[in-house]
Design a protein around this motif. Structure first.
Motif, mmCIF file in Angstrom:
data_model
loop_
_atom_site.group_PDB
_atom_site.id
_atom_site.type_symbol
_atom_site.label_atom_id
_atom_site.label_comp_id
_atom_site.label_asym_id
_atom_site.label_seq_id
_atom_site.Cartn_x
_atom_site.Cartn_y
_atom_site.Cartn_z
ATOM 1 N N UNK A 108 0.844 -1.201 0.000
ATOM 2 C CA UNK A 108 0.000 0.000 0.000
ATOM 3 C C UNK A 108 0.880 1.252 0.000
ATOM 4 N N UNK A 109 1.972 1.206 0.760
ATOM 5 C CA UNK A 109 2.916 2.326 0.778
ATOM 6 C C UNK A 109 3.543 2.539 -0.600
ATOM 7 N N UNK A 110 3.977 1.456 -1.221
ATOM 8 C CA UNK A 110 4.590 1.550 -2.550
ATOM 9 C C UNK A 110 3.584 2.144 -3.540
ATOM 10 N N UNK A 111 2.351 1.680 -3.485
ATOM 11 C CA UNK A 111 1.314 2.202 -4.380
ATOM 12 C C UNK A 111 1.098 3.684 -4.138
ATOM 13 N N UNK A 112 1.057 4.082 -2.888
ATOM 14 C CA UNK A 112 0.853 5.489 -2.539
ATOM 15 C C UNK A 112 1.975 6.363 -3.096
ATOM 16 N N UNK A 113 3.222 5.924 -2.911
ATOM 17 C CA UNK A 113 4.370 6.685 -3.417
ATOM 18 C C UNK A 113 4.361 6.683 -4.955
ATOM 19 N N UNK A 114 4.096 5.528 -5.551
ATOM 20 C CA UNK A 114 4.070 5.427 -7.015
ATOM 21 C C UNK A 114 3.029 6.335 -7.645
ATOM 22 N N UNK A 115 1.855 6.397 -7.051
ATOM 23 C CA UNK A 115 0.813 7.289 -7.567
ATOM 24 C C UNK A 115 1.189 8.748 -7.370
ATOM 25 N N UNK A 116 1.869 9.030 -6.275
ATOM 26 C CA UNK A 116 2.332 10.393 -6.022
ATOM 27 C C UNK A 116 3.361 10.812 -7.073
ATOM 28 N N UNK A 117 4.261 9.898 -7.434
ATOM 29 C CA UNK A 117 5.313 10.198 -8.412
ATOM 30 C C UNK A 117 4.762 10.282 -9.832
ATOM 31 N N UNK A 118 3.980 9.288 -10.226
ATOM 32 C CA UNK A 118 3.529 9.216 -11.620
ATOM 33 C C UNK A 118 2.172 9.865 -11.862
ATOM 34 N N UNK A 119 1.367 9.998 -10.831
ATOM 35 C CA UNK A 119 0.067 10.645 -10.971
ATOM 36 C C UNK A 119 -0.958 9.844 -11.752
ATOM 37 N N UNK A 120 -0.576 8.651 -12.174
ATOM 38 C CA UNK A 120 -1.454 7.841 -13.011
ATOM 39 C C UNK A 120 -1.123 6.369 -12.791
ATOM 40 N N UNK A 121 -2.145 5.561 -12.556
ATOM 41 C CA UNK A 121 -1.913 4.144 -12.283
ATOM 42 C C UNK A 121 -1.307 3.432 -13.490
ATOM 43 N N UNK A 122 -1.717 3.784 -14.683
ATOM 44 C CA UNK A 122 -1.175 3.156 -15.891
ATOM 45 C C UNK A 122 0.321 3.384 -16.035
ATOM 46 N N UNK A 123 0.759 4.614 -15.814
ATOM 47 C CA UNK A 123 2.188 4.933 -15.899
ATOM 48 C C UNK A 123 2.971 4.235 -14.800
ATOM 49 N N UNK A 124 2.401 4.184 -13.603
ATOM 50 C CA UNK A 124 3.058 3.507 -12.487
ATOM 51 C C UNK A 124 3.186 2.014 -12.773
ATOM 52 N N UNK A 125 2.133 1.401 -13.275
ATOM 53 C CA UNK A 125 2.154 -0.034 -13.601
ATOM 54 C C UNK A 125 3.192 -0.314 -14.685
ATOM 55 N N UNK A 126 3.272 0.547 -15.695
ATOM 56 C CA UNK A 126 4.267 0.392 -16.754
ATOM 57 C C UNK A 126 5.676 0.450 -16.158
ATOM 58 N N UNK A 127 5.903 1.398 -15.262
ATOM 59 C CA UNK A 127 7.211 1.516 -14.618
ATOM 60 C C UNK A 127 7.539 0.254 -13.817
ATOM 61 N N UNK A 128 6.561 -0.268 -13.083
ATOM 62 C CA UNK A 128 6.777 -1.481 -12.284
ATOM 63 C C UNK A 128 7.165 -2.674 -13.144
ATOM 64 N N UNK A 129 6.643 -2.734 -14.361
ATOM 65 C CA UNK A 129 6.846 -3.885 -15.251
ATOM 66 C C UNK A 129 7.999 -3.712 -16.233
ATOM 67 N N UNK A 130 8.747 -2.623 -16.106
ATOM 68 C CA UNK A 130 9.857 -2.350 -17.017
ATOM 69 C C UNK A 130 11.192 -2.519 -16.296
ATOM 70 N N UNK A 131 12.121 -3.304 -16.870
ATOM 71 C CA UNK A 131 13.440 -3.436 -16.236
ATOM 72 C C UNK A 131 14.064 -2.061 -15.994
ATOM 73 N N UNK A 132 14.688 -1.921 -14.832
ATOM 74 C CA UNK A 132 15.215 -0.632 -14.405
ATOM 75 C C UNK A 132 16.723 -0.756 -14.176
#
Length: 166
Positions: A108-132
């Motif tokens: 839940x914390x990761x989701x909260x921070x991710x939404x804060x950074x990306x502002x969009x669930x789709x962009x956050x999900x894409x980031x999570x699924x992309x090698x970094x």
């Protein structure tokens, strides 16, 4: 934020208030008499610890699950249980064990921070699924099974938020 996200956030606020009312937590530990929101909960580590120790009820998990970008298979993997066991939790409406509750709150914390950074669930999900590159060319979602991995993911999200790219 979409209407459904606001609706879920409102439901999370109500659910956290219900959990606190029903809990054995000493009410003196709460910083004020005002209702605790989901956002307040995520920023209060002591409150998180106390709720984790009592176990997260399925109703709270269900709301977090709807807000987070993870599939049922992802959740089962993170919680180290089968999808069938996850379905049994749903049918019985029982609370998760503290070790599983802690993982739910971490995600839940990761989701909260991710939404804060990306502002969009789709962009956050894409980031999570992309090698970094900064995470050893691993997908961030692959690191979320462990607490140290979760910390690495949150640190990377924080760097992105501040424009510090590796």
């Amino acid at each position: 934020m979409a209407v459904t996200d606001l609706n879920i956030t409102h439901k999370l606020d109500r659910e956290i208030s219900t959990i606190l009312r029903r809990s054995r937590i000493d009410k003196k530990l709460l910083s004020s008499n005002k209702a605790v929101t989901y956002s307040d909960f995520l920023s209060n580590k002591m409150l998180m610890i106390l709720i984790i120790r009592e176990g997260i009820p399925y109703s709270f998990f269900n709301l977090i699950q709807h807000l987070a970008p993870f599939s049922d298979n992802d959740w089962a993997n993170f919680l180290e249980i089968s999808t069938k066991s996850l379905q049994r939790y749903k049918k019985s409406s029982k609370s998760f064990r503290p070790i599983q509750s802690e993982k739910i709150i971490e995600l839940a914390e990761v989701t909260n921070v991710g939404l804060d950074v990306f502002g969009d669930m789709g962009k956050f999900k894409l980031w999570l699924d992309t090698p970094n590159f900064s995470l050893g060319n691993l997908k961030p979602i692959a690191l979320l099974r462990d607490s140290y991995g979760k910390e690495m993911v949150i640190s990377e999200l924080t760097r992105i938020n501040y424009g510090i790219l590796a």
